[in-house]
Motif scaffolding. Structure first.
Motif, short mmCIF file in Angstrom:
data_model
loop_
_atom_site.label_atom_id
_atom_site.label_comp_id
_atom_site.label_asym_id
_atom_site.label_seq_id
_atom_site.Cartn_x
_atom_site.Cartn_y
_atom_site.Cartn_z
N UNK A 62 -9.02 42.00 63.39
CA UNK A 62 -7.78 41.53 62.76
C UNK A 62 -6.99 42.71 62.24
N UNK A 63 -5.73 42.78 62.67
CA UNK A 63 -4.82 43.79 62.16
C UNK A 63 -3.67 43.07 61.48
N UNK A 64 -3.62 43.10 60.15
CA UNK A 64 -2.59 42.36 59.42
C UNK A 64 -1.17 42.75 59.86
N UNK A 65 -0.33 41.73 60.00
CA UNK A 65 1.08 41.93 60.34
C UNK A 65 1.90 41.69 59.08
N UNK A 66 2.49 42.75 58.58
CA UNK A 66 3.25 42.64 57.33
C UNK A 66 4.48 41.74 57.47
N UNK A 67 4.93 41.52 58.69
CA UNK A 67 6.11 40.68 58.91
C UNK A 67 5.78 39.19 58.88
N UNK A 68 4.49 38.87 58.93
CA UNK A 68 4.08 37.47 58.97
C UNK A 68 3.36 37.10 57.68
N UNK A 69 3.85 36.04 57.04
CA UNK A 69 3.22 35.56 55.80
C UNK A 69 2.40 34.31 56.12
N UNK A 70 1.08 34.44 55.99
CA UNK A 70 0.19 33.32 56.27
C UNK A 70 -0.17 32.60 54.97
N UNK A 71 -0.46 31.29 55.05
CA UNK A 71 -1.08 30.63 53.89
C UNK A 71 -2.36 31.38 53.55
N UNK A 72 -2.69 31.47 52.28
CA UNK A 72 -3.84 32.26 51.88
C UNK A 72 -4.54 31.65 50.68
N UNK A 73 -5.73 32.19 50.39
CA UNK A 73 -6.47 31.79 49.20
C UNK A 73 -7.39 32.93 48.82
N UNK A 74 -8.02 32.80 47.67
CA UNK A 74 -8.91 33.85 47.19
C UNK A 74 -10.21 33.27 46.67
N UNK A 95 -14.99 36.36 42.24
CA UNK A 95 -16.38 36.75 41.94
C UNK A 95 -16.57 37.00 40.46
N UNK A 96 -17.82 36.97 40.02
CA UNK A 96 -18.12 37.15 38.59
C UNK A 96 -17.74 38.53 38.08
N UNK A 97 -17.74 39.53 38.95
CA UNK A 97 -17.38 40.88 38.50
C UNK A 97 -15.87 41.09 38.46
N UNK A 98 -15.10 40.03 38.69
CA UNK A 98 -13.65 40.11 38.64
C UNK A 98 -12.99 40.38 39.98
N UNK A 99 -13.78 40.72 40.99
CA UNK A 99 -13.21 40.97 42.31
C UNK A 99 -12.69 39.68 42.93
N UNK A 100 -11.60 39.80 43.69
CA UNK A 100 -11.04 38.66 44.41
C UNK A 100 -11.03 38.99 45.90
N UNK A 101 -11.66 38.12 46.68
CA UNK A 101 -11.72 38.31 48.13
C UNK A 101 -10.61 37.47 48.75
N UNK A 102 -9.66 38.14 49.38
CA UNK A 102 -8.47 37.48 49.93
C UNK A 102 -8.71 37.07 51.38
N UNK A 103 -8.29 35.85 51.71
CA UNK A 103 -8.35 35.35 53.08
C UNK A 103 -6.97 34.85 53.50
N UNK A 104 -6.57 35.20 54.72
CA UNK A 104 -5.38 34.62 55.34
C UNK A 104 -5.83 33.49 56.26
N UNK A 105 -5.13 32.36 56.17
CA UNK A 105 -5.44 31.26 57.10
C UNK A 105 -4.50 31.40 58.29
N UNK A 106 -5.04 31.92 59.39
CA UNK A 106 -4.23 32.18 60.59
C UNK A 106 -3.88 30.89 61.30
N UNK A 107 -4.85 29.98 61.43
CA UNK A 107 -4.61 28.66 62.01
C UNK A 107 -5.70 27.72 61.53
N UNK A 108 -5.41 26.43 61.61
CA UNK A 108 -6.35 25.42 61.12
C UNK A 108 -6.91 24.57 62.24
#
Length: 297
Positions: A236-248, A251-264
């Motif tokens: 996966x190579x992120x495309x800055x021109x495309x905004x995908x629905x996303x979520x995070x 984690x308990x240490x404060x880290x947030x793992x970001x996911x882009x939903x490319x298709x459902x």
């Protein structure tokens, strides 16, 4: 009469002797001698390199006790796939041949060359041609050639993409999940957003209409996130021109793992920009991952 009596005694003696012979004779050794390729230990290795005559090598490195692929891609490795490669060190063969004629076994121009690195240096296993009678493969290690099943070279020659970890979260991350922020997904935007948090072993949901049960959410977390495994992965190579629905995933240490939903549909494609990997899930599994059991009223 006397002759029959003597004959019976002779027959009885023969039978007794045969029984004694069968009972007292040493047991035949029916086991075929097995030659161990090595006395190496799995835990001792820190690097793996698989070389091929016509493609780039595949390499792995152990980091914090887990294997990572370092070439041709940089990614978390599937630990079981790496274990299959390392299984060669525990292999046994009934045949042990001298290395006087490598060309005879196709070892002068090998199909696969496996290099395992430990504190003592490189341990090199070379895979040649197959024996036409036994259909086993000639493998050279140190000063001998052995016949082994082809599964050892098949494990080493697996396509690199297939040896990338198919879990969307690393093991250390999966153990630390404390919540999800689904507010940027379409289905939850309409309801004002959704945050699902796990605090002190209890789930809290941001939607007032939600009436979740703790057990259902625990099962959802365990089955669909802690032990999640994609059916396949791709780069996966992120495309800055495309905004995908996303979520995070939080984690308990404060880290947030970001996911882009490319298709459902027809499959769910979840991409991790930080890893450069797209994880593919069947539609039914994907829907459940993004829709926790909230019992909305």
């Amino acid at each position: 009469m006397k002759q029959r009596w003597v004959l019976n005694l002779i027959m009885l003696a023969l039978v007794a002797g045969l029984v004694a012979f069968l009972y007292l004779r040493p047991e035949a050794n029916t086991e075929t001698k097995q030659y161990e390729l090595s006395q190496l230990k799995l835990a001792d290795f820190s690097q793996i390199k698989v070389e091929f005559p016509a493609r780039a090598p595949t390499t792995f490195e152990k980091v914090d006790g887990l294997w990572r692929m370092t070439a041709p891609y940089k990614a978390r490795a599937d630990q079981i796939s790496v274990s299959r490669i390392l299984a060669i060190i525990a292999a046994k063969s009934k045949d042990k041949l001298p290395t006087t004629d490598l060309a005879k076994y196709g070892l002068d121009n090998p199909q696969v060359r496996l290099k395992l690195t430990n504190a003592g240096g490189e341990q090199v296993f070379v895979f040649g041609t197959f024996n036409p009678v036994t259909e086993e493969q000639y493998v050279a290690y140190q000063d001998a050639v052995y016949l082994l099943p082809g599964s050892y070279s098949e494990a080493a020659a697996t396509q690199p993409m297939e040896m990338i970890d198919k879990a969307p979260l690393a093991p250390s991350e999966a153990k630390q999940i404390s919540g999800f922020s689904f507010s940027k997904l379409e289905q939850w935007e309409e309801l004002g957003g959704l945050d699902v948090q796990l605090e002190n072993g209890q789930w809290k949901v941001s939607l007032a209409k939600a009436k979740p049960t703790q057990n259902e959410l625990n099962e959802w977390l365990d089955n669909l996130w802690v032990h999640a495994a994609a059916s396949s992965v791709e780069l996966y190579k992120p495309d800055r021109k495309t905004a995908y629905p996303s979520f995070e995933v939080i984690l308990r240490d404060g880290k947030k793992v970001h996911f882009d939903k490319i298709q459902e549909a027809p499959e769910l494609y979840l991409a991790r920009p930080d890893e450069g990997i797209v994880y593919r899930f069947p539609n039914d599994v994907g829907f459940s991952m993004l829709n926790p059991p909230l019992n909305l009223k």
